[in-house]
Design an enzyme around this catalytic site. Structure first.
Site, mmCIF file in Angstrom:
data_model
loop_
_atom_site.group_PDB
_atom_site.id
_atom_site.type_symbol
_atom_site.label_atom_id
_atom_site.label_comp_id
_atom_site.label_asym_id
_atom_site.label_seq_id
_atom_site.Cartn_x
_atom_site.Cartn_y
_atom_site.Cartn_z
ATOM 1 C CE1 TYR A 145 46.001 73.352 63.052
ATOM 2 C CE2 TYR A 145 46.815 75.543 63.594
ATOM 3 C CZ TYR A 145 46.451 74.595 62.657
ATOM 4 O OH TYR A 145 46.527 74.889 61.328
ATOM 5 N N PRO A 165 48.089 66.663 58.519
ATOM 6 C CG PRO A 165 48.349 68.676 57.441
ATOM 7 C CD PRO A 165 48.598 68.016 58.757
ATOM 8 C CG HIS A 185 48.085 71.607 60.598
ATOM 9 N ND1 HIS A 185 48.832 72.720 60.285
ATOM 10 C CD2 HIS A 185 47.204 71.455 59.576
ATOM 11 C CE1 HIS A 185 48.402 73.212 59.132
ATOM 12 N NE2 HIS A 185 47.430 72.467 58.682
ATOM 13 C CB SER A 210 45.417 73.410 51.224
ATOM 14 O OG SER A 210 46.610 74.109 51.451
#
Length: 627
Positions: free
Chosen positions: A108, A121, A344, A555
């Site tokens: 990240y 997301p 995220h 996912s």
């Protein structure tokens, strides 16, 4: 127990719980955390054997024999592999979690592409029926109150502990998602969390027409405002922001991280700007009151909303109505489309969805108390002084964002023919069943398998994040090849399908117990960098690059709410696929990039539906074959 079973168990155990303590009970969370095991470092031999096995379906025999040589070299007694393994084991003894800091940085904070589309997301919630603007504001007010209700459980440390296969899970991510924000940096970003300070924040940020407001959501006695009170405050905000702001300052957060870091430092040189930015960063979360999205037919409506959640639709629509670095942003549009987008770095999807389930449930509750109407101070408008340089940064960010928006191809489908109840009736894990359908769909489209990423939760361990379930296996390849082979009997195909789902289930179990290969290999590679030794050839090998190029990034994020999470692909020629399997239907979001001539989200969705139906037909015509 696989992840979908875990979620249904979790859902049963975490229905709207009232906080059981009015004051903070520190120590409860820490006591729970301390009792969790630490993340293991898997045995080197085991990981290398499994690595070769994972490569088998995705590289040629020639490449594989070359990699076998490199593995042999790497694992020699007293060799480089052993030295790096020992370094990792030392690190694991010293740290609470040998991986978590490294993972946060590499996955990240050091990732330089924009968080929009590439990292953050979105979640699409069911459409609300607002009769008018008041409906929108009342729903937003109720949503804020529901989120504050959840916050009380976090503050009081009364959140019910989640379990997986009878083992308690790390709850740390829940304590990272409120009052936190990502801060851009030149080479590496950081995440700040303001809950730990002497004076934790008591306000949320509300954005309307590209204008930012600080809305206090607690009374002076510490009690949260009621829906009625919040509604009145939102009306004040609405009435003072009827015109769109000419300079959508929030657009800056959509840029490449290095460009944004430069613009950020420039922006906060001004005292007023710095105070406004700090207010946004410190707020508990953000609520974006969006303009309606362009009217579209019902069949593409959900896909359009998914795009709104991910990027806001571009500079002409709602992208300026965001601060994408904020961990949690709820989105409520005038036309009833709503959902959220989250940054995220602090958390995976499941804690976000658990919070969301709580909030959605809360919005359905009847309002029991009408609040006494004590006059409340007008929410504070956050001011920005826009210099020509900042204006120029905004213009550049707009251009870059609009290119990104044009490039994202996203398709949301509701697969109505069956839900997770069907694979369960066949004693097959619903997740494994869906993953094999993805393998089949991809194989039919491209006549070859690809490296596939499915996230596995490592929350059985202290500060655990994720590892990779590699869905492309020798067994999955045997199944997809056989599926359309006229020379194969249906009973053989059904047997191969069952075997492939069992292999997937077995890998899932390995992964959640800390025995998958991806994070271990990453750890060995990062250990080499830390030790300043030359990079082992194993990590310079083409096979390693192929293994890490996830054309399918997937996912499962199950929820009680009939929603679906969505995210962008992780490689230019790949797909992002997220799904929420409910009892009688499955929600899918499939994304791809238009700039890649070889990918097409709608086509992938079409092949996926066909694969699911063909697999059901196969199993129904050949009930449980004896393996």
């Amino acid at each position: 127990m696989n992840i979908s079973q875990w979620f249904s168990q979790l859902v049963k155990s975490s229905s709207l719980l009232r906080p059981v303590a009015s004051g903070r009970l520190p120590g409860r969370y820490l006591a729970h955390q301390d009792s969790l095991p630490t993340l293991p470092v898997p045995p080197l031999q085991q990981t290398l054997d499994r690595y070769l096995l994972a490569l088998e379906p995705i590289i040629s025999e020639e490449e594989l024999s070359h990699t076998r040589e490199l593995v042999r070299e790497f694992r020699k007694p007293g060799g480089v592999g052993e030295r790096l393994q020992k370094g990792l084991e030392r690190r694991a003894r010293k740290q609470e979690n040998w991986l978590s800091d490294w993972w946060l940085k590499t996955a990240y904070l050091e990732y330089r592409l924009p968080v929009v589309v590439h990292s953050s997301p979105g979640v699409v919630l069911p459409k609300q029926d607002f009769l008018d603007r008041q409906g929108q504001l009342r729903f937003a007010a109720k949503l804020i109150e529901g989120a504050l209700d959840f916050k009380t459980m976090i503050d009081n440390e009364t959140l019910p502990v989640e379990y997986l296969g009878g083992k308690p899970l790390c709850m740390n991510q829940y304590y990272q998602i409120l009052s936190s924000c990502r801060i851009p940096g030149q080479k590496r970003d950081s995440v700040v969390n303001y809950t730990k300070g002497k004076k934790p924040p008591t306000h949320v940020t509300v954005v309307h027409n590209f204008q930012f407001f600080e809305l206090d959501v607690y009374n002076s006695d510490g009690s949260p405002l009621t829906t009625d009170q919040i509604f009145i405050q939102l009306e004040k905000i609405w009435n003072t922001s009827l015109q769109r702001n000419k300079e959508p300052i929030g657009i800056l957060t959509t840029n490449h991280r290095n460009s944004w870091a430069k613009a950020y430092n420039n922006l906060i040189k001004d005292k007023t700007n710095k105070e406004s930015v700090r207010s946004i960063e410190k707020s508990i979360f953000t609520v974006c009151l969006d303009a309606p999205i362009p009217r579209v037919s019902d069949d593409i409506y959900r896909s359009r909303v998914a795009a709104q959640m991910l990027h806001g639709g571009g500079s002409r629509w709602n992208s300026g109505n965001r601060w994408f670095d904020k961990t949690l942003q709820f989105i409520v549009a005038e036309d009833g489309s709503c959902g959220l987008v989250y940054e995220h770095a602090p958390s995976e999807g499941p804690p976000i969805v658990a919070l969301l389930d709580h909030v959605v449930e809360y919005t359905k509750k009847p309002e029991l108390v009408r609040s006494p109407m004590i006059p409340l101070p007008t929410p504070k408008k956050l001011r920005f002084n826009i210099t020509p340089e900042i204006k120029n940064d905004i213009e550049k960010a707009k251009q870059n964002l609009n290119i990104m928006v044009e490039d994202l191809d996203i398709k949301v489908i509701v697969f109505h023919q069956f839900g997770k109840n069907f694979p369960k009736s066949e004693k097959i894990s619903p997740d494994a069943f869906i993953q094999m359908a993805l393998q089949l769909a991809y194989y039919r489209m491209y006549k070859q398998p690809c490296a596939t990423y499915e996230s596995a939760s490592l929350r059985m361990f202290r500060l655990g994040r994720t590892d990779t379930i590699r869905s492309a296996s020798v067994d999955s390849l045997n199944f997809v090849k056989a599926m359309d082979d006229p020379g194969k009997q249906d009973h053989e195909k059904a047997e191969l399908l069952r075997r492939a789902t069992q292999a997937h289930r077995a890998y899932t179990d390995l992964a959640i117990k800390g025995n998958a290969i991806d994070r271990h290999l990453l750890g060995l590679k990062l250990q080499a960098i830390e030790d300043l030794v030359s990079m082992p050839e194993l990590f310079m090998d083409t096979a390693y690059a192929v293994a890490m190029h996830f054309n399918l990034s997937t996912s499962q994020v199950p929820a009680k709410t009939d929603c679906v999470m969505c995210f962008g692909p992780v490689v230019p020629d790949g797909y992002g696929v997220c799904y929420n399997p409910l009892d009688e239907h499955i929600n899918f979001a499939v994304s791809a990039f238009n700039s890649c001539a070889d990918t097409n989200a709608a086509q992938m969705a079409h092949y996926l539906e066909a694969a699911l139906l063909d697999m059901r037909r196969l199993l129904q015509s050949h009930p449980r074959a004896k393996l």
